[in-house]
Scaffold this active site. Structure first.
Site, short mmCIF file in Angstrom:
data_model
loop_
_atom_site.label_atom_id
_atom_site.label_comp_id
_atom_site.label_asym_id
_atom_site.label_seq_id
_atom_site.Cartn_x
_atom_site.Cartn_y
_atom_site.Cartn_z
N THR A 181 0.83 -1.21 0.00
CA THR A 181 0.00 0.00 0.00
C THR A 181 0.86 1.25 0.00
O THR A 181 0.44 2.30 -0.49
CB THR A 181 -0.94 -0.01 1.22
OG1 THR A 181 -1.64 -1.25 1.26
CG2 THR A 181 -1.94 1.13 1.17
N LYS B 135 2.74 -14.04 6.01
CA LYS B 135 1.59 -13.25 5.62
C LYS B 135 1.04 -13.83 4.33
O LYS B 135 1.77 -13.98 3.34
CB LYS B 135 1.98 -11.79 5.42
CG LYS B 135 0.81 -10.89 5.03
CD LYS B 135 1.26 -9.47 4.76
CE LYS B 135 0.08 -8.60 4.34
NZ LYS B 135 0.51 -7.25 3.92
N TYR C 245 6.06 -12.87 2.93
CA TYR C 245 4.78 -12.56 2.29
C TYR C 245 4.53 -13.54 1.15
O TYR C 245 5.23 -13.55 0.15
CB TYR C 245 4.84 -11.12 1.75
CG TYR C 245 3.51 -10.49 1.37
CD1 TYR C 245 2.32 -11.19 1.46
CD2 TYR C 245 3.47 -9.18 0.93
CE1 TYR C 245 1.11 -10.59 1.11
CE2 TYR C 245 2.27 -8.57 0.58
CZ TYR C 245 1.11 -9.28 0.67
OH TYR C 245 -0.08 -8.69 0.32
#
Length: 313
Positions: free
Chosen positions: A56, A168, A143
């Protein structure tokens, strides 16, 4: 870095995990003052952690110098109240460089994102993340998404690696996640953290909670922290009525709007921050801005979400 281990600080989240957008000025350069304000407001609103310069935060669009400056400002703005985790990515050599820059800037941990472009086998992926972990004293969260998808056996090896504390998940394969969690639980003593990292993770968090995954990223927290916090509290407290009202009246419409444009998982969030009064600038290429109509629809969705909060009082 703070003295408390990152895993312990994240284990029982007091609020959503905050992934701030990166602010740019009118000339397109990083606006550190606005970024500091954005991070500070998020911490004061109840974030449990700050994940700086991640997806983000347009990690892909930042130079190493900009990255280090933003992480340093995030650490300053957090003032030790919550941990700051920084992104790291690209190939192994660059990921190590970003890891060391994050450490120099005072970060508490790393979110190791998928390697750039290549589709690697499990052996190569394992070596990549082990080399990152070996190169830094910072705890590493790996991730999973896109070209970095792991078998349960590989996650077991990641969990056995010194310095790697969690996974994640941005893939959304719940069958795979259940097998991963089961394998790690059976093979590796101690706690290993799991995060729901899907875009607008609130939309899928009921399903992840059923697997025992309580940590999740919240891009909505960037522009509507009160809504994100209310959802988080309702979820933790078993208030399914509030959870369902927010899912039906706010999160589902937001997700459907987000699906209207490529890159909207970032661009629409940034537009939301601007709508709420903080000028964080536009996204950098190759991302593009939402259409005027989509921004108007976003304003209506946000207004509806806050109206739901008022009704719940």
């Amino acid at each position: 870095m703070t003295s408390a281990p990152l895993a312990a600080r994240l284990d029982i989240p007091s609020g959503p995990l905050f992934f701030p957008v990166t602010a740019y000025g009118p000339d397109g350069s990083v606006d550190l003052d606005t970024y500091r304000t954005h991070v500070r407001r998020g911490v004061e609103a109840g974030a449990a952690a700050v994940f700086a310069c991640c997806g983000t935060g347009e990690f892909h669009a930042l130079t190493p110098e900009e990255f280090e400056a933003c992480v340093r400002v995030a650490v300053e703005a957090a003032e030790g109240r919550v941990p700051v985790v920084a992104g790291a990515g690209y190939g192994t050599a660059l990921a190590v460089r970003y890891a060391r820059l994050a450490g120099a800037a005072g970060a508490d941990g790393l979110l190791a994102m998928p390697p750039y472009l290549v589709v690697a086998g499990q052996e190569g992926l394992l070596r990549h993340y082990r080399e990152i972990a070996a190169a830094t004293a910072l705890p590493v969260i790996v991730y999973q998404r896109d070209n970095a998808v792991f078998t349960p056996e590989t996650v077991v090896e990641l969990a056995r690696t010194d310095g790697i504390i969690g996974l994640k998940d941005g893939l959304g394969d719940l069958d795979l996640m259940q097998r991963v969690i089961s394998a790690v639980r059976s093979e590796v003593p101690g706690d290993f953290l799991y995060f729901n990292g899907l875009p607008t993770a609130e939309q899928t968090q009921l399903a992840y909670r059923a697997l025992g995954v309580t940590l999740y990223s919240s891009a909505v927290f960037c522009f509507a922290p009160e809504i994100a916090l209310a959802f988080h509290q309702a979820l933790r407290g078993g208030d399914d009525s509030t959870v369902e009202k927010l899912l039906d009246g706010f999160y589902r419409p937001f997700v459907e709007l987000r699906a209207q444009g490529r890159g909207y998982a970032v661009a629409l969030v940034k537009a939301g921050v601007r709508l709420r009064g903080l000028d964080v600038g536009e996204v950098r290429p190759p991302l593009h801005e939402p259409t005027e109509d989509h921004v108007k629809q976003l304003a209506e969705v946000i207004e509806r979400g806050y109206a739901l909060l008022e009704e719940a009082k």
